[in-house]
Design an enzyme around this catalytic site. Structure first.
Site, mmCIF file in Angstrom:
data_model
loop_
_atom_site.group_PDB
_atom_site.id
_atom_site.type_symbol
_atom_site.label_atom_id
_atom_site.label_comp_id
_atom_site.label_asym_id
_atom_site.label_seq_id
_atom_site.Cartn_x
_atom_site.Cartn_y
_atom_site.Cartn_z
ATOM 1 N N ASP A 1 -11.442 -8.992 6.953
ATOM 2 C CA ASP A 1 -12.816 -8.903 6.446
ATOM 3 C C ASP A 1 -13.443 -10.288 6.330
ATOM 4 O O ASP A 1 -14.641 -10.460 6.588
ATOM 5 C CB ASP A 1 -12.843 -8.192 5.093
ATOM 6 N N TYR B 1 0.817 -1.207 0.000
ATOM 7 C CA TYR B 1 0.000 0.000 0.000
ATOM 8 C C TYR B 1 0.856 1.263 0.000
ATOM 9 O O TYR B 1 0.410 2.317 -0.446
ATOM 10 C CB TYR B 1 -0.926 0.028 1.214
#
Length: 353
Positions: free
Chosen positions: A248, A138
């Site tokens: 998630d 990222y």
């Protein structure tokens, strides 16, 4: 206790409003709480042209903790990448050095039937995922989109330093020491040199924690094992991208992403606390959002940043009592069960407190 409150976009203002009501109860009962409000995400872009304005950074830097709602919405998808609301989240994590993301995935007994997995697979589930938050693909450089040999090529760099891995490993081992003393480190060392270093460093750090049982697992296997036998895990530690995906996945084992809080901490336990779900623009301003993840994020704030264990347990016990009473928002209601709105769920939590 100075808390910066950043409601953000979509359902953010609605769920933050209920969390603030909880804080006001604690303040009335004697906790010295001071709230200041700022902008982040799409609402900040609308007001200032930037997803993380300098004024918000000043506010967050001077606060002891940050309570955040959610950011984003389809109306911002066409903006240049640097103006998109999600860049505000990346910026606040990076600028405040919030490198350790703690995401519990705990199944309340009353919600076992809301999980997509069989009851006996998830009953009693209690996992903590520790995700490194400021490194990895990222943030690695170089990155971008180039034209090579006449066609567009996108590229990103997965990058971790030994120091970055070492500090998140210490956080994970310390978390495991307060739980069942089991830590699983997740990587992809069979094909990625970056995560070979991850495994090597985590193994080195384990020598400082001989009481913790350390295991290693490749990320693809970990994704499968979370569905096959999730209760084998106690604490999972992994990098930014793998942690984004696995946390998630783990959240859905619990029945609803609307139930799970998170903490993002720096080296001094200053933290940003937020529900793990998104801004859900399709239900914004309809009094449908589940505020419990945000309220439970307040409990995590009180525990990790302010060392107010009694107040944290008071909130968590109130949530448990509300669920035991059969009070549900739409996302966690079983078929045929009556559901309540965002504000009514906040009322129920306050009443239980």
């Amino acid at each position: 206790m100075k808390i910066a409150v950043l409601a953000g976009d979509g359902i953010g203002p609605e769920i933050i409003a209920q969390a603030v009501r909880v804080l006001e109860v604690l303040k009335a009962d004697g906790l010295a709480i001071e709230l200041e409000y700022g902008l982040i995400g799409g609402c900040a872009v609308d007001a200032t042209g930037e997803p993380y304005p300098e004024e918000t950074h000043r506010l967050a830097s001077q606060a002891d903790a940050v309570l955040l709602g959610a950011v984003g919405g389809p109306q911002y998808d066409a903006l240049p990448r640097q103006q998109r609301p999600e860049r505000g989240l990346l910026a606040i994590r990076k600028k405040l050095n919030l490198f350790a993301n703690l995401r519990p995935a705990m199944l309340y007994p009353e919600l076992a039937n809301a999980s997509s997995l069989k009851y006996d697979v998830v009953a009693g589930l209690d996992i903590m995922i520790v995700r490194e938050l400021t490194g990895d693909i990222y943030f690695g450089e170089p990155r971008g989109i180039d034209v090579r040999d006449g066609q567009r090529v996108g590229f990103n760099t997965m990058l971790y330093s030994e120091a970055e891995i070492r500090r998140i490993a210490h956080v994970a081992f310390q978390a495991a020491s307060k739980r069942q003393s089991r830590l699983c480190s997740v990587d992809k060392m069979n094909v990625l040199e970056c995560t070979q270093l991850w495994r090597d460093v985590v193994t080195e750090v384990s020598k400082d924690y001989p009481q913790i049982a350390l295991s290693h697992m490749l990320v693809d296997n970990a994704a499968m094992q979370l569905v096959r036998n999730p209760k084998q895990f106690d604490v999972i530690v992994t990098g930014n991208m793998f942690g984004d995906i696995l946390s998630d996945e783990a959240s859905m084992l619990t029945g609803s992403i609307g139930m799970l809080p998170s903490a993002s901490l720096d080296e001094n336990n200053k933290g940003l606390y937020e529900p793990i779900h998104g801004s859900a623009p399709d239900i914004a301003d309809k009094d449908l959002a589940n505020p419990l993840a945000t309220i439970l994020s307040v409990a995590m704030m009180l525990r990790y940043t302010f060392n107010q264990e009694d107040a944290a347990q008071r909130i968590e016990n109130a949530v448990k009592q509300v669920l035991a009473q059969g009070i549900r928002t739409k996302d966690i209601a079983e078929p045929g069960m009556e559901s309540v709105g965002t504000h009514a769920m906040g009322d129920a939590v306050l009443s239980s407190m």
